[in-house]
Scaffold this motif. Structure first.
Motif, short mmCIF file in Angstrom:
data_model
loop_
_atom_site.label_atom_id
_atom_site.label_comp_id
_atom_site.label_asym_id
_atom_site.label_seq_id
_atom_site.Cartn_x
_atom_site.Cartn_y
_atom_site.Cartn_z
N LYS A 185 2.17 -6.00 -5.23
CA LYS A 185 2.40 -5.87 -3.58
C LYS A 185 2.22 -6.05 -2.34
O LYS A 185 2.35 -5.21 -1.51
CB LYS A 185 3.79 -5.74 -3.99
N PHE A 186 0.66 -5.52 -3.04
CA PHE A 186 -0.27 -4.84 -1.46
C PHE A 186 0.79 -3.77 -1.22
O PHE A 186 0.54 -3.42 0.48
CB PHE A 186 -0.96 -5.23 -0.81
N VAL A 187 0.87 -2.94 -2.57
CA VAL A 187 2.16 -1.35 -1.84
C VAL A 187 1.02 -0.42 -2.30
O VAL A 187 0.82 -0.40 -3.73
CB VAL A 187 3.49 -1.57 -2.32
N LEU A 188 0.92 0.81 -1.21
CA LEU A 188 -0.32 1.87 -1.60
C LEU A 188 0.40 2.39 -2.31
O LEU A 188 1.76 3.19 -1.96
CB LEU A 188 -1.17 1.93 -0.70
N HIS A 189 0.56 3.43 -3.93
CA HIS A 189 0.71 4.33 -4.39
C HIS A 189 0.29 5.34 -3.93
O HIS A 189 -1.43 5.66 -5.04
CB HIS A 189 1.09 3.72 -5.78
#
Length: 620
Positions: A188-192
């Motif tokens: 979901k194009f979330v940076l972790h």
């Protein structure tokens, strides 16, 4: 403000990923950084000190709290939290990407080496570069269709030393530190950022937001579980609403608008209620000296305005009204239910001296309970139609005077003690049993100095025999008695009575109209033309004729004199009788007869200038 919703990506984190590792490190670090107690100075605040080390106090004797020290301690506490948070963020990031786990920085160094070859010096590939392993391309440099220079790494990129990137770095699977994937994007194009601890040294600029568990940082502020964190930037204004559980204000609290207090307001340092720049109700502390000379502080509440009480309200003491503005028109009640109401109590001045009330001034009338009649008027008139009881000073007896009522014809005033006239030392009357007694002042002037004494006098009724009602018997009748310690009764005016009797066991002397009785059958009676003397009459003095016109004796002796007399010659002691005429119907015995002139009629005439005889005999 949007509702706080947990990021859905957290549930999808791969426990083996670097993002999960960094997320866990950041969450644990922030939790630990905030699991500390803020310093609390509400119960034991620091106080300002004098040069000798003693505590400073204000003009009211209250210790002065060291606000500057509290401010520095709170700033120190805030700085520690910021440093711990910064260290935690930096350490988490470093720990995630460092093969040694962080804690102070990274370790290891080196460069990209050519597979199977040793190279010294610089490597230049200005027209493109590809690198791989086992015939698999891992890295390449290209220019795409938009004329952008790109370095493409297919697979993992391990960097043991510092890396400087002046442009963009596009990583499809994230960034690994050692075997740990520290930075990566999910589907979901979330940076972790997966590391236990993250430490950031320097500035961190974020255009959108950072969410750490329930903590969210964005351009609008810092939120935890959807609730905004308040700080000096967003709370020190006129628009921010503030809600909290407990609060401690070490300085002044100023509220410009209305304040609603749903609980108890406690003010240990005093209070002041103002309106229109006027101090209406406030507390003060006054200093006094006690009996031992010690200074004591006494708190007071001062009212500096009018107190307006609405109908059916008032002032209570022990749940009872002592001042009550009743709902009935024009009625204000002052009372002391179950207690004693004092008017005109005394107090003490600042020196502890007793100060009495000057006086109570009555400005209007006091009436009975329904205002039907006045009891005491403002000018001093008293009216007590249902009774009056008057006591005396020193609490002697119940009362000294009171009214009474037995029936419609038997009512009046009872005097229990002395009724004095003129002054407290004046004559008095009082009742004792059935007797009416009195005391009259008497000054005896017979001695060398005047001597004052009291003469007791009493009046009472008792049974007694009467010379008036029944003088011939010893029957008793009701009689009014007058008794006195004085020598006698004296009247300076005439006394008129119908009958006067002299009390005696021997005689029965009494005076009635036209008659004076001395005993049974002995009396002098005034009759028409003269006096009647019953029984014998004896005279120790002279008898003279009386001239009623001149109210004097009308007698003169001699042949040419006038009037009559029976009198004693003071020289010889002989008794003389002088009359104009003397008629004797029967015998006249004369031891010596001296005649100045004789006239004899009835057939004979005897005329002589004088005549004397030694013996007179009776002739047949």
């Amino acid at each position: 403000m949007a509702q706080a919703i947990i990021n859905s990506g957290i549930a999808n984190l791969d426990p083996t990923s670097l993002l999960y590792d960094l997320y866990t490190r950041l969450y644990d670090g922030m939790t630990k950084a905030n699991q500390v107690d803020a310093p609390d100075y509400t119960t034991d605040p620091p106080y300002e000190k004098e040069e000798d080390g003693s505590i400073k106090v204000d003009e009211n004797g209250i210790p002065i709290i060291d606000q500057e020290l509290i401010k520095n301690k709170l700033a120190e506490y805030s700085d520690i939290l910021l440093k711990n948070s910064a260290y935690m963020l930096a350490n988490a990031i470093v720990s995630t990407i460092s093969p040694n786990g962080g804690e102070g920085g990274t370790s290891g160094s080196g460069f990209l080496y050519r597979n199977g070859d040793t190279m010294q010096g610089s490597l230049g590939a200005l027209y493109g570069f590809e690198a791989g392993y086992n015939n698999t391309k891992i890295f390449e440099t290209i220019i795409d269709s938009e004329e952008k220079s790109l370095a493409i790494v297919t697979g993992s990129l391990n960097i043991s030393e510092d890396i400087t990137v002046s442009g963009a770095v596009n990583l499809s699977k994230g960034i690994f530190y050692g075997e740990n994937q520290v930075f990566y994007y999910d589907d979901k194009f979330v940076l972790h950022i997966a590391n236990e601890d993250i430490t950031i040294e320097g500035s961190l600029n974020i255009d959108d937001s950072i969410t750490i568990g329930l903590l969210n940082l964005n351009k609008d502020g810092i939120y935890y579980d959807g609730n905004e964190y308040y700080h000096s930037g967003n709370s020190n204004n006129q628009k921010t609403n503030w809600a909290m559980n407990d609060g401690h204000v070490y300085g002044n609290l100023i509220v410009d608008n209305d304040s609603n207090l749903n609980g108890v307001l406690t003010s240990n340092g005093g209070f002041s209620l103002n309106l229109l720049d006027n101090q209406l109700l406030y507390s003060v502390v006054k200093e006094y000296l006690n009996a031992e000379g010690d200074v004591i502080h006494v708190p007071y509440i001062t009212l500096n305005t009018d107190l307006s009480i609405e109908n059916n309200h008032g002032i209570k003491f022990n749940d009872n009204y002592i001042v009550w503005v009743r709902s009935v028109d024009n009625v204000v009640s002052f009372s002391a239910p179950g207690a004693i109401m004092n008017l005109g109590d005394s107090g003490e001045n600042s020196d502890g001296e007793k100060v009495a009330t000057k006086y109570i001034a009555l400005q209007t009338n006091i009436t009975n309970y329904n205002g039907a009649y006045n009891i005491i008027t403002h000018d001093g008139t008293g009216n007590f139609p249902n009774g009056l009881s008057v006591g005396v000073a020193n609490g002697i007896g119940d009362s000294t005077m009171q009214t009474y009522y037995q029936s419609s014809v038997d009512y009046g005033v009872v005097i229990h003690d002395n009724l004095r006239f003129g002054s407290a030392d004046g004559p008095c009357i009082y009742g004792e049993g059935d007797k009416l007694k009195g005391k009259l002042s008497f000054t005896d002037m017979s001695g060398s100095l005047p001597a004052k004494s009291w003469i007791n006098t009493e009046i009472y009724c008792d049974y007694s025999s009467s010379l008036i009602f029944n003088p011939t018997s010893n029957l008793s009748f009701s009689a009014t008695h007058f008794k006195t310690d004085s020598a006698h009764f004296e009247f300076d005016k005439p006394i008129e009575v119908s009958t006067v009797a002299i009390k005696s066991s021997r005689y029965k002397t009494r005076l009635q109209e036209d008659v004076l009785f001395f005993d049974d059958g002995k009396f002098i009676e005034g009759i028409e033309g003269g006096m009647r003397y019953a029984q014998n009459s004896m005279f120790d003095g002279n008898l003279f004729s009386f001239n009623p016109d001149s109210s004097s004796i009308s007698f003169s002796s001699g042949f040419a004199g006038s009037g009559w007399a029976i009198m004693q010659d003071v020289t010889t002691g002989n008794t003389h009788a002088t009359f104009d005429n003397l008629t004797i119907r029967k015998k006249m015995r004369v031891y010596e007869l001296e005649v100045q002139k004789n006239s004899i009629t009835n057939g004979s005439l005897w005329v002589s200038d004088s005549c004397s005889g030694d013996e007179v005999r009776e002739l047949n």
